[in-house]
Design a protein around this motif. Structure first.
Motif, PDB file in Angstrom:
ATOM      1  N   ALA A  62      -2.173   1.862  18.632  1.00 16.87           N
ATOM      2  CA  ALA A  62      -2.875   2.911  19.025  1.00 16.87           C
ATOM      3  C   ALA A  62      -4.325   2.855  18.685  1.00 16.87           C
ATOM      4  O   ALA A  62      -4.522   3.470  18.152  1.00 16.87           O
ATOM      5  N   GLY A  63      -5.169   1.700  19.130  1.00 17.84           N
ATOM      6  CA  GLY A  63      -6.524   1.965  19.240  1.00 17.84           C
ATOM      7  C   GLY A  63      -6.483   1.589  17.714  1.00 17.84           C
ATOM      8  O   GLY A  63      -7.877   1.103  17.062  1.00 17.84           O
ATOM      9  N   PHE A  64      -5.810   0.920  16.590  1.00 15.66           N
ATOM     10  CA  PHE A  64      -5.649   0.381  15.728  1.00 15.66           C
ATOM     11  C   PHE A  64      -5.760  -1.313  15.280  1.00 15.66           C
ATOM     12  O   PHE A  64      -4.415  -1.594  15.783  1.00 15.66           O
ATOM     13  N   ARG A  65      -6.673  -2.096  13.914  1.00 18.33           N
ATOM     14  CA  ARG A  65      -5.573  -3.086  14.231  1.00 18.33           C
ATOM     15  C   ARG A  65      -4.724  -3.472  13.335  1.00 18.33           C
ATOM     16  O   ARG A  65      -4.234  -2.348  11.818  1.00 18.33           O
ATOM     17  N   VAL A  66      -3.277  -3.672  13.390  1.00 17.39           N
ATOM     18  CA  VAL A  66      -2.497  -4.466  12.570  1.00 17.39           C
ATOM     19  C   VAL A  66      -2.393  -5.596  11.819  1.00 17.39           C
ATOM     20  O   VAL A  66      -3.405  -6.290  12.671  1.00 17.39           O
ATOM     21  N   GLN A  67      -2.341  -5.418  11.118  1.00 19.16           N
ATOM     22  CA  GLN A  67      -1.730  -6.628  10.132  1.00 19.16           C
ATOM     23  C   GLN A  67      -1.209  -6.811   9.303  1.00 19.16           C
ATOM     24  O   GLN A  67      -0.084  -5.272   8.965  1.00 19.16           O
ATOM     25  N   LEU A  68       0.076  -7.673   9.487  1.00 21.83           N
ATOM     26  CA  LEU A  68       1.737  -7.268   8.971  1.00 21.83           C
ATOM     27  C   LEU A  68       1.493  -8.487   7.757  1.00 21.83           C
ATOM     28  O   LEU A  68       0.960  -9.857   7.520  1.00 21.83           O
ATOM     29  N   ILE A  69       2.482  -8.118   6.735  1.00 21.39           N
ATOM     30  CA  ILE A  69       2.250  -8.279   5.148  1.00 21.39           C
ATOM     31  C   ILE A  69       3.727  -8.469   5.657  1.00 21.39           C
ATOM     32  O   ILE A  69       4.061  -7.918   5.351  1.00 21.39           O
ATOM     33  N   LEU A  70       4.611 -10.324   6.141  1.00 24.76           N
ATOM     34  CA  LEU A  70       5.650 -10.574   6.567  1.00 24.76           C
ATOM     35  C   LEU A  70       5.773 -11.175   4.600  1.00 24.76           C
ATOM     36  O   LEU A  70       5.730 -12.312   4.167  1.00 24.76           O
ATOM     37  N   HIS A  71       7.378 -10.407   4.984  1.00 27.64           N
ATOM     38  CA  HIS A  71       8.106 -10.160   3.043  1.00 27.64           C
ATOM     39  C   HIS A  71       9.491 -11.968   3.622  1.00 27.64           C
ATOM     40  O   HIS A  71      10.126 -11.823   4.120  1.00 27.64           O
ATOM     41  N   VAL A  72       8.560 -13.133   3.830  1.00 28.01           N
ATOM     42  CA  VAL A  72       9.415 -14.379   3.551  1.00 28.01           C
ATOM     43  C   VAL A  72      10.630 -14.945   2.287  1.00 28.01           C
ATOM     44  O   VAL A  72       9.371 -14.918   1.324  1.00 28.01           O
ATOM     45  N   ARG A  73      11.262 -15.478   3.234  1.00 30.28           N
ATOM     46  CA  ARG A  73      12.340 -16.643   2.058  1.00 30.28           C
ATOM     47  C   ARG A  73      12.518 -17.999   1.843  1.00 30.28           C
ATOM     48  O   ARG A  73      12.154 -17.917   3.288  1.00 30.28           O
ATOM     49  N   ARG A  74      11.843 -18.490   0.428  1.00 32.23           N
ATOM     50  CA  ARG A  74      12.662 -19.545   1.369  1.00 32.23           C
ATOM     51  C   ARG A  74      13.881 -19.982   0.852  1.00 32.23           C
ATOM     52  O   ARG A  74      14.341 -19.400  -0.003  1.00 32.23           O
ATOM     53  N   PHE A  75      14.595 -21.077   1.296  1.00 27.54           N
ATOM     54  CA  PHE A  75      15.995 -21.460   0.821  1.00 27.54           C
ATOM     55  C   PHE A  75      16.234 -22.789   0.704  1.00 27.54           C
ATOM     56  O   PHE A  75      15.165 -24.359   1.229  1.00 27.54           O
ATOM     57  N   PHE A  76      17.258 -23.008  -0.246  1.00 31.91           N
ATOM     58  CA  PHE A  76      18.021 -24.133  -0.522  1.00 31.91           C
ATOM     59  C   PHE A  76      18.571 -25.195   0.996  1.00 31.91           C
ATOM     60  O   PHE A  76      19.692 -24.208   1.241  1.00 31.91           O
ATOM     61  N   CYS A  77      18.316 -25.946   1.339  1.00 38.70           N
ATOM     62  CA  CYS A  77      19.265 -26.537   2.533  1.00 38.70           C
ATOM     63  C   CYS A  77      20.080 -27.336   1.738  1.00 38.70           C
ATOM     64  O   CYS A  77      19.787 -28.600   0.831  1.00 38.70           O
TER      65      CYS A  77
END
Ligand SMILES: [Zn+2]
Length: 278
Positions: A62-77
């Protein structure tokens, strides 16, 4: 946590909060997936190591710049023979690893670049509330895969510079589709000849008026008709015309000098230039 039709996200990602900062819409996004696959052994992992945030730019809303703050995780394999012990959750169809832009924003920049160019695309992007630079747009275009090599019946060949005045290559254009079909690393006869030999379907070669590409076409595509392209014909015509005019000018000056020399002294004097009014 919620989803919004105004900001669609892939499965497993939800919006936590949104906030405004000037013309920037900040969206906190969290991953809700229980498990993630190791990028090395592709085995699913559920044991969490930690969490971290990534900031990526997304398409405007809607005419606004968008910035995503992604909260992602680290996993053990936990796969015994996998050398990757800890890995970061991947969002391949949405954000590539280490990318600062979402995939859909990259695609939008590529479309802008393809339709215009770096500078114009940047100006247009600014109108669309996308912050970018000409370099970014050009970089996005350069990573696009090249189209599969086509059959070419009318080939245009000329040289171009990788670095102006220093390093030259050869550009090959399909004269029917006007698409660049290949770039050769130099402008040597042998390189162009080898390329043409691999394309026996060539029926016409449009080239400059130099000898190298003529020689390459004669030996690499002997079945093809050779012609000079419009640019080089006009260039040669301009140079020839300049030579003719220069010769006529020299002859005219010589004749004028002789005429002035033949006249009596008082008439041979050059005219005084009129005085300027003050
Ligand atoms: Zn693994």
């Amino acid at each position: 946590m919620f989803s919004s039709p105004f900001l669609p996200l892939p499965a497993g990602l939800k919006i936590a909060t949104t906030s405004m900062r000037d013309d920037l819409l900040l969206v906190q996004v969290v991953s809700t997936k229980v498990r993630s696959c190791c990028p090395l052994c592709f085995c699913p992992a559920e044991r969490r190591h930690s969490q971290y945030t990534r900031v990526v730019a997304d398409l405007p809303c809607a005419g606004f710049r968008v910035q995503l703050i992604l909260h992602v995780r680290r996993f053990f394999c936990d796969t015994a023979d996998c050398i990757r012990k800890i890995f970061t959750e991947r969002l391949p169809a949405f954000v590539l690893p280490w990318a600062r832009l979402t995939v859909r924003l990259c695609e939008a920049l590529q479309s802008l670049g393809e339709a215009s160019c770096g500078e114009l695309g940047t100006r247009l992007a600014e109108r669309l509330a996308i912050q970018t630079s000409p370099t970014t747009i050009l970089r996005r275009i350069m990573v696009l895969p090249t189209a599969a090599r086509e059959q070419v019946s009318e080939l245009g060949i000329d040289d171009f510079s990788f670095r102006r005045g220093r390093k030259f290559g050869t550009i090959l254009v399909d004269m029917q589709s006007h698409n660049v079909i290949d770039l050769l690393p130099d402008r040597k006869v042998e390189t162009a000849k080898a390329w043409m030999k691999a394309h026996p379907e060539i029926k016409l070669v449009s080239r400059d008026r130099g000898g190298d590409y003529a020689s390459a076409a004669a030996s690499g595509a002997p079945q093809a008709i050779q012609c000079a392209d419009r640019f080089h014909v006009l260039k040669s015509l301009g140079e020839a015309l300049e030579g003719v005019l220069a010769r006529h000018l020299a002859a005219h000056r010589t004749r004028l000098t002789k005429e002035l020399g033949a006249r009596p002294l008082e008439t041979a004097q050059p005219r005084q230039s009129p005085k300027l009014r003050t």
